[in-house]
Scaffold this active site. Structure first.
Site, PDB file in Angstrom:
ATOM      1  N   HIS A 113       0.805  -1.218   0.000  1.00 20.41           N
ATOM      2  CA  HIS A 113       0.000   0.000   0.000  1.00 20.41           C
ATOM      3  C   HIS A 113       0.848   1.283   0.000  1.00 20.41           C
ATOM      4  CE1 HIS A 113      -3.542  -2.451   0.859  1.00 20.41           C
ATOM      5  NE2 HIS A 113      -2.838  -3.056   1.809  1.00 20.41           N
ATOM      6  N   ASP A 114       1.694   1.433   1.004  1.00 18.35           N
ATOM      7  CA  ASP A 114       2.346   2.721   1.241  1.00 18.35           C
ATOM      8  C   ASP A 114       3.351   3.137   0.168  1.00 18.35           C
ATOM      9  OD1 ASP A 114       0.791   2.820   3.474  1.00 18.35           O
ATOM     10  OD2 ASP A 114       2.395   2.380   4.899  1.00 18.35           O
TER      11      ASP A 114
END
Length: 300
Positions: free
Chosen positions: A233-234
């Site tokens: 995600h990040d």
């Protein structure tokens, strides 16, 4: 090369670690500060994890501890990062004081960096938005010094902490509401985007060159995390800053549910209102994974 000045607000967390390593590997980025917030694990643990990582990387980036609680509710931890936030493998990193740990709070450090900068700074926010909301509320005159906020959070018709809500936003929807309605330029990497940036077994070959203790540590926590959540995600929010050509976006009016109902933390589109954010809609998965693999070179 003219570098892009950024600050990273995070809650390490395995994918936060990958995002930090990726940002440090990107020569076009100048990381002015890293700040921590409670999220994946407690604020004390996210701060410890950031210290462990930055020490192991030989970093001199200023680090500050941020909010230990969401604005309104009690903190809720994630379930996929282990008890320590690093796949229960933090013992593999030397636990020593970080020389560049600031005595200032996260919000104070971010404000100081913005004040001192001669050019607008991009904020990469990959945890709950508590620190960012407090920054914008406490120092509204600094909004013009923020070029953009690249945010990992939310989901349109998707959730991972509940049926309706993505974890970062679920932890502090009130903070998200403040940020969404702050008037600052921002880009959201929602679950709709980050779930496209998923690790597949075939990707393991791209990391086969990894050697050295630090690279092996990051490799091991990444693949342990992938057993429970294969989406990276990040790092998407970092790559938006350096490689926007890897993504497609749409301008939307995004809002968040702050009620105490079952839809608390849900982000949703208000169709007829003026756009307040850009939302990443499409991700070049292969190039995102390649960029993450390339970042491991800095660990060798």
């Amino acid at each position: 090369m003219k570098k892009i000045p950024i600050m990273i607000d995070c809650d390490p967390g395995i994918d936060d670690v990958l995002a930090i390593v990726l940002a440090m590997a990107k020569e076009e980025l100048d990381i002015k500060a890293i700040t921590t917030v409670c999220g994946n694990v407690s604020g004390e643990k996210t701060t410890r994890n950031a210290k462990l990582l930055l020490n192991a990387m030989g970093s001199d980036i200023p680090l500050a501890k941020g909010s230990m609680l969401p604005l309104v509710k009690n903190h809720i931890s994630a379930r996929v990062h282990g008890e320590d936030g690093l796949g229960d493998m933090s013992h593999r990193l030397p636990d020593e004081p970080y020389q560049y740990f600031s005595s200032k709070s996260a919000v104070q450090l971010m404000a100081e960096v913005l004040e001192a900068s001669e050019e607008p700074i991009t904020i990469v926010a990959v945890g709950p938005l508590t620190n960012i909301a407090l920054l914008l509320f406490s120092y509204p005159h600094l909004k013009p010094k923020i070029k953009e906020i690249s945010i990992m959070g939310g989901g349109i018709g998707l959730g991972n902490r509940s049926e309706h809500a993505e974890f970062n936003i679920f932890v502090d929807p009130e903070a998200c509401h403040m940020v969404l309605n702050s008037g600052v330029k921002m880009v959201f990497a929602t679950l709709n985007a980050t779930l496209q940036a998923n690790l597949l077994k075939e990707d393991m070959d791209k990391f086969s060159f990894v050697s050295g203790d630090m690279a092996q540590f990051i490799h091991d926590i990444m693949w342990r995390y992938a057993e429970k959540d294969s989406a990276l995600h990040d790092p998407v929010s970092v790559l938006w800053v350096t490689n926007p050509e890897l993504f497609e976006t749409e301008s939307l009016n995004l809002q968040v549910d702050t009620t105490d109902s079952e839809t608390r933390g849900k982000t949703y589109v208000v169709a007829d209102d003026a756009p307040n954010v850009r939302v990443i809609t499409k991700v070049d998965r292969v190039k995102v994974i390649d960029a993450i693999a390339e970042s491991f070179n800095v660990l060798e």
